[in-house]
Design a protein around this motif. Structure first.
Motif, PDB file in Angstrom:
ATOM      1  N   ARG A 118       2.339  -2.466   6.650  1.00 28.13           N
ATOM      2  CA  ARG A 118       1.515  -2.283   5.452  1.00 28.13           C
ATOM      3  C   ARG A 118       2.006  -3.124   4.275  1.00 28.13           C
ATOM      4  NH1 ARG A 118       1.146   4.175   4.983  1.00 28.13           N
ATOM      5  NH2 ARG A 118      -0.241   3.678   3.236  1.00 28.13           N
ATOM      6  N   ALA A 119       3.194  -3.704   4.392  1.00 30.11           N
ATOM      7  CA  ALA A 119       3.766  -4.489   3.298  1.00 30.11           C
ATOM      8  C   ALA A 119       4.207  -5.851   3.840  1.00 30.11           C
ATOM      9  CB  ALA A 119       4.939  -3.733   2.673  1.00 30.11           C
ATOM     10  N   GLY A 176      10.685  -6.384  -7.044  1.00 28.89           N
ATOM     11  CA  GLY A 176      11.660  -5.721  -6.180  1.00 28.89           C
ATOM     12  C   GLY A 176      10.983  -5.127  -4.957  1.00 28.89           C
ATOM     13  N   THR A 177      11.739  -5.057  -3.866  1.00 25.65           N
ATOM     14  CA  THR A 177      11.134  -4.604  -2.609  1.00 25.65           C
ATOM     15  C   THR A 177      10.643  -3.167  -2.685  1.00 25.65           C
ATOM     16  OG1 THR A 177      13.327  -4.033  -1.768  1.00 25.65           O
ATOM     17  CG2 THR A 177      12.467  -6.192  -1.178  1.00 25.65           C
ATOM     18  N   MET A 231       2.236  -0.775  -1.907  1.00 26.52           N
ATOM     19  CA  MET A 231       1.489  -1.089  -0.695  1.00 26.52           C
ATOM     20  C   MET A 231       1.276   0.122   0.201  1.00 26.52           C
ATOM     21  SD  MET A 231       0.684  -4.221  -1.105  1.00 26.52           S
ATOM     22  CE  MET A 231       0.039  -4.638   0.525  1.00 26.52           C
ATOM     23  N   THR A 232       2.190   1.074   0.168  1.00 28.03           N
ATOM     24  CA  THR A 232       2.104   2.220   1.075  1.00 28.03           C
ATOM     25  C   THR A 232       1.614   3.499   0.408  1.00 28.03           C
ATOM     26  OG1 THR A 232       4.391   2.922   0.668  1.00 28.03           O
ATOM     27  CG2 THR A 232       4.027   1.290   2.424  1.00 28.03           C
TER      28      THR A 232
END
Length: 246
Positions: free
Chosen positions: A156-157, A169-170, A177-178
Motif C-alpha cells: 500500500r506504500a 519521513g517513512t 497511505m495505510t
C-alpha cells in the motif's frame, strides 16, 4: 463520563484516554492514575475491562503498579531522537533539521531476519520491505538505521521500495497511505562491537563499540506498524534527559 468511540475495544479506549493525558502532561511522572474501581465506575465497564486497560498502559511502559499502593505514571525513558524526528515531521512536513541528510543505501523486499519477523508478527510470509539509510550532518555520520514493514504495508506504500528520500519521513508516509496511525513505541537498547559493515558506514575504527536500538511502533489497535534497528556511533549522544534531584 468520557466519550467512548465504538471503533475500538473499550479497554483500549480507556488506555488511550489515559495515555493522551500522560503525553500531554496532564498526568506527570509519579502521579497516580485512576484505580480499576474508579475506571469501572467512570466508564461504566466491568472491573476486568478496567484492569485490562491498566495492563495495556503497563505494557506500553507508561505506568507501573506498586503493590498495595496503586498504579503510577512512570518516568518516560524514551528514544528521544525518534520522538523528536516524528514530532518535527508532523509539525513541518520534514523529518531532518537543516544540515542533516540521509543516504538510502538499499530498499526493497527481503526475507526478514528472525528478530524482525517476531517484532512485526510475520508467520508464514517472511518477506518484508526494508529501507536502510545512513543519516549525516556536517560532522559525519549520525546513525545507521534500517526500517522494516510487513507485506501489506509495502503493497500500500510503494515509495518504500524506492531508494529515494521520503521528505515527510517513512512513518508519516506509511500513516497517510495505510490509514493506520502510530500510537506508541517500545525501545530496546544494548551495546556491542560494530560489525564490519557498520564500521564502514559510520566511519569507525575497527572494534568500536556502538549503541543498538530496536524501535517498534504500534498503531491504535496495538498492531506493529514499523520495526527499526538503529546503530549509533560511540561519539554521538543519542539520548538526553533532564530530571530533578529531589
Amino acid at each position: 463520563m468520557p466519550q467512548i468511540e465504538e471503533a475500538q475495544p473499550k479497554y483500549l479506549q480507556i488506555a488511550h484516554f489515559i495515555r493522551d493525558q500522560i503525553l500531554r502532561g496532564d498526568l506527570r511522572p509519579g502521579d497516580e492514575v485512576p484505580s480499576e474501581r474508579q475506571l469501572a465506575a467512570d466508564w461504566k465497564v466491568s472491573r476486568p475491562t478496567a484492569a485490562r486497560s491498566l495492563e495495556a498502559l503497563s505494557h506500553q511502559g507508561l505506568v507501573e503498579k506498586r503493590q498495595g499502593s496503586g498504579t503510577y505514571v512512570r518516568s518516560l525513558e524514551v528514544n528521544r531522537r525518534a520522538r523528536e524526528l516524528y514530532g518535527r515531521a508532523r509539525q513541518t512536513g520534514k523529518i531532518y533539521t537543516p544540515g542533516e541528510y540521509a543516504v538510502i543505501t538499499s530498499a526493497g523486499w527481503l526475507d526478514a531476519p528472525d528478530h524482525v519477523a517476531e517484532a512485526l508478527g510475520l508467520v508464514k510470509d517472511r518477506r518484508a520491505v526494508h529501507r536502510r539509510r545512513v543519516t549525516n550532518n556536517q560532522d559525519g555520520p549520525i546513525t545507521l538505521s534500517t526500517s522494516w514493514f510487513a507485506p501489506d504495508v509495502g503493497q500500500r506504500a510503494p515509495k518504500l521500495l524506492e531508494p529515494e528520500r521520503i521528505q515527510e519521513g517513512t512513518l508519516m508516509y506509511v500513516e497517510n497511505m495505510t490509514g493506520r496511525q502510530g500510537s506508541y513505541a517500545e525501545d530496546r537498547m544494548c551495546a556491542r562491537q560494530a560489525t564490519d559493515e557498520e564500521v564502514a558506514d559510520l566511519q569507525l575504527e575497527p572494534g568500536s563499540a556502538v549503541l543498538i536500538v530496536h524501535h517498534v511502533v504500534f498503531d491504535l489497535q496495538d498492531r506493529p506498524l514499523e520495526f527499526a534497528e538503529a546503530t549509533y556511533p560511540p561519539h554521538r549522544w543519542a539520548f538526553e534527559q533532564g530530571y530533578p534531584l529531589t
